[in-house]
Design a protein around this motif. Structure first.
Motif, mmCIF file in Angstrom:
data_model
loop_
_atom_site.group_PDB
_atom_site.id
_atom_site.type_symbol
_atom_site.label_atom_id
_atom_site.label_comp_id
_atom_site.label_asym_id
_atom_site.label_seq_id
_atom_site.Cartn_x
_atom_site.Cartn_y
_atom_site.Cartn_z
ATOM 1 N N LEU A 76 0.572 9.882 -3.950
ATOM 2 C CA LEU A 76 1.801 9.143 -3.636
ATOM 3 C C LEU A 76 2.029 7.979 -4.586
ATOM 4 N N ALA A 77 0.977 7.546 -5.288
ATOM 5 C CA ALA A 77 1.099 6.409 -6.217
ATOM 6 C C ALA A 77 1.514 6.825 -7.611
ATOM 7 N N SER A 78 1.660 8.102 -7.844
ATOM 8 C CA SER A 78 1.934 8.582 -9.201
ATOM 9 C C SER A 78 3.258 8.051 -9.744
ATOM 10 N N PRO A 79 3.262 7.590 -11.011
ATOM 11 C CA PRO A 79 4.513 7.171 -11.651
ATOM 12 C C PRO A 79 5.330 8.365 -12.139
ATOM 13 N N LYS A 80 4.731 9.560 -12.071
ATOM 14 C CA LYS A 80 5.422 10.773 -12.504
ATOM 15 C C LYS A 80 6.288 11.295 -11.359
ATOM 16 N N LYS A 104 -4.548 15.683 15.619
ATOM 17 C CA LYS A 104 -3.921 14.355 15.592
ATOM 18 C C LYS A 104 -4.074 13.604 14.278
ATOM 19 N N TYR A 105 -5.242 13.720 13.627
ATOM 20 C CA TYR A 105 -5.545 12.866 12.480
ATOM 21 C C TYR A 105 -5.489 13.628 11.158
ATOM 22 N N LEU A 106 -4.701 13.085 10.216
ATOM 23 C CA LEU A 106 -4.592 13.647 8.869
ATOM 24 C C LEU A 106 -5.035 12.588 7.870
ATOM 25 N N ASN A 107 -6.114 12.890 7.168
ATOM 26 C CA ASN A 107 -6.731 11.964 6.216
ATOM 27 C C ASN A 107 -6.252 12.263 4.789
ATOM 28 N N PHE A 108 -5.958 11.209 4.015
ATOM 29 C CA PHE A 108 -5.621 11.443 2.612
ATOM 30 C C PHE A 108 -6.056 10.269 1.745
ATOM 31 N N HIS A 109 -6.252 10.557 0.459
ATOM 32 C CA HIS A 109 -6.591 9.518 -0.516
ATOM 33 C C HIS A 109 -5.299 8.829 -0.926
ATOM 34 N N PRO A 110 -5.259 7.505 -0.922
ATOM 35 C CA PRO A 110 -4.002 6.800 -1.213
ATOM 36 C C PRO A 110 -3.367 7.188 -2.547
ATOM 37 N N GLY A 111 -4.187 7.360 -3.586
ATOM 38 C CA GLY A 111 -3.635 7.787 -4.866
ATOM 39 C C GLY A 111 -4.027 6.877 -6.016
ATOM 40 N N SER A 112 -3.595 7.254 -7.212
ATOM 41 C CA SER A 112 -3.889 6.490 -8.427
ATOM 42 C C SER A 112 -2.595 6.073 -9.109
ATOM 43 N N HIS A 113 -2.559 4.814 -9.563
ATOM 44 C CA HIS A 113 -1.351 4.328 -10.257
ATOM 45 C C HIS A 113 -1.321 4.764 -11.723
ATOM 46 N N LEU A 114 -2.395 5.402 -12.187
ATOM 47 C CA LEU A 114 -2.471 5.969 -13.547
ATOM 48 C C LEU A 114 -2.154 4.941 -14.625
ATOM 49 N N GLY A 115 -2.627 3.730 -14.400
ATOM 50 C CA GLY A 115 -2.475 2.693 -15.414
ATOM 51 C C GLY A 115 -1.186 1.907 -15.358
ATOM 52 N N THR A 116 -0.344 2.157 -14.364
ATOM 53 C CA THR A 116 0.953 1.469 -14.287
ATOM 54 C C THR A 116 0.914 0.204 -13.438
ATOM 55 N N THR A 120 2.750 -1.961 -8.154
ATOM 56 C CA THR A 120 3.771 -0.906 -8.125
ATOM 57 C C THR A 120 3.213 0.371 -7.503
ATOM 58 N N GLY A 121 1.910 0.624 -7.713
ATOM 59 C CA GLY A 121 1.290 1.796 -7.101
ATOM 60 C C GLY A 121 1.278 1.696 -5.590
ATOM 61 N N ILE A 122 0.968 0.502 -5.084
ATOM 62 C CA ILE A 122 0.972 0.285 -3.635
ATOM 63 C C ILE A 122 2.376 0.469 -3.076
ATOM 64 N N ASP A 123 3.379 -0.034 -3.780
ATOM 65 C CA ASP A 123 4.771 0.159 -3.341
ATOM 66 C C ASP A 123 5.125 1.639 -3.247
ATOM 67 N N ARG A 124 4.689 2.413 -4.230
ATOM 68 C CA ARG A 124 4.996 3.852 -4.219
ATOM 69 C C ARG A 124 4.298 4.543 -3.052
ATOM 70 N N ILE A 125 3.053 4.163 -2.779
ATOM 71 C CA ILE A 125 2.337 4.765 -1.638
ATOM 72 C C ILE A 125 3.041 4.433 -0.332
ATOM 73 N N GLY A 152 -10.436 5.334 -12.358
ATOM 74 C CA GLY A 152 -9.229 6.073 -12.702
ATOM 75 C C GLY A 152 -7.946 5.542 -12.113
ATOM 76 N N GLY A 153 -7.840 4.241 -11.915
ATOM 77 C CA GLY A 153 -6.625 3.683 -11.341
ATOM 78 C C GLY A 153 -6.486 3.914 -9.856
ATOM 79 N N ASN A 154 -7.579 4.337 -9.205
ATOM 80 C CA ASN A 154 -7.538 4.581 -7.764
ATOM 81 C C ASN A 154 -7.157 3.325 -6.987
ATOM 82 N N ILE A 155 -6.347 3.525 -5.957
ATOM 83 C CA ILE A 155 -5.959 2.446 -5.053
ATOM 84 C C ILE A 155 -6.617 2.686 -3.702
#
Length: 289
Positions: A76-80, A104-116, A120-125, A152-155
């Motif tokens: 979800l944090a991808s700038p692409k 009930k529960y769905l787990n996911f990794h927040p994402g990586s901003h890929l250097g941006t 801004t990555g948190i906003d995209r997530i 790797g830009g992980n948030i």
């Protein structure tokens, strides 16, 4: 009652997972809703859904203790633009699958901003979460943000970052966290003494509130504290070790949450790891006895 299980294959069908969970000595489990390396996810057939629900009832497993782990491609944090849009649509589909399965529960990794940039990555997530949950406003589904290794830009490698994501969403009541012991160890969160575990829980409570901590990924680490490598190891065979897990599992607050193994190997290895955890806990027979 301690809840413990492992990530289970659904290759034989959803309905086989509860029975195989009992066979390895568990009383809960984690599954993928689809192939984790693909962008497409089909809704399950009604017959398969009913078979799972029957299996849950027949085994006595509680759907509220089960975790569904999102696919690995979601960012979800991808700038692409294309990647982010596909991530949002896939997460929406995963929510539908979890609902259909009666979970009930769905787990996911927040994402990586890929250097941006982190902000801004948190906003995209956060806006991506809003777009997903706006389609299921009357749902009881809870999205769980998983803490990740700081590479790797992980948030989401710190609780402060997870808090910022939650604060910027419009659906904070539908968001919790999963704490992964390997990822946390990678990020410098020590759990190898009782004092360290207390410190960890104080930090979670400070930034997020302990009520948001819903699940535990119980994994040893192939690398030392703060290494940021994200390489899981079997219980007791890594740098956390038996001493670390003895300290971690001595805390009653930790034991209130389901403990889910994502350690290397299949059912045979998971059965051994579950027995290792039971031995640490002083449980010689079934977890619920």
């Amino acid at each position: 009652m301690v809840k413990i299980g492992a990530h289970m294959s659904t290759s034989k069908g959803y309905h086989r997972v509860p029975f195989e969970t009992l066979e390895i000595g568990g009383n809960t489990f984690q599954i993928f809703p689809h192939s984790p390396s693909m962008w497409k996810a089909k809704l399950p057939e009604e017959k398969k859904v009913e078979l799972l629900k029957e299996a849950m009832a027949n085994t006595g497993l509680n759907p509220g203790d089960v975790l569904v782990h999102s696919g690995y491609l979601i960012n979800l944090a991808s700038p692409k633009k294309e990647v982010r849009e596909k991530s949002i649509e896939l997460l929406k589909q995963e929510v539908r699958i979890v609902e259909m399965l009666g979970l009930k529960y769905l787990n996911f990794h927040p994402g990586s901003h890929l250097g941006t940039g982190l902000d801004t990555g948190i906003d995209r997530i956060a806006s991506g979460i809003d777009e997903v949950l706006s389609t299921v406003e009357n749902s009881e589904i809870i999205l769980l943000l998983e803490n990740v290794a700081p590479k790797g830009g992980n948030i989401g490698s710190t609780f402060e970052e997870l808090k910022l994501i939650i604060e910027r969403t419009s659906y904070s009541d539908q968001i919790g966290i999963t704490y992964d012991t390997c990822h946390g160890f990678d990020s410098g969160y020590d759990i190898c003494s009782r004092n360290a575990v207390e410190k960890l829980l104080i930090e979670i409570d400070h930034w997020l509130g302990l009520e948001r901590l819903k699940m535990i990924h119980l994994n040893d680490s192939k690398y030392p504290l703060g290494a940021a490598k994200d390489r899981h190891e079997r219980i007791g065979e890594g740098y956390i070790g038996y001493e670390g897990f003895t300290a971690f599992l001595s805390n009653d607050e930790i034991l209130k949450r389901p403990l889910l193994l994502e350690t290397p190997g299949g059912n045979a290895e998971h059965a051994e790891d579950i027995q290792r955890v039971k031995k640490i806990l002083g449980i010689e027979r079934d977890v619920d006895e």
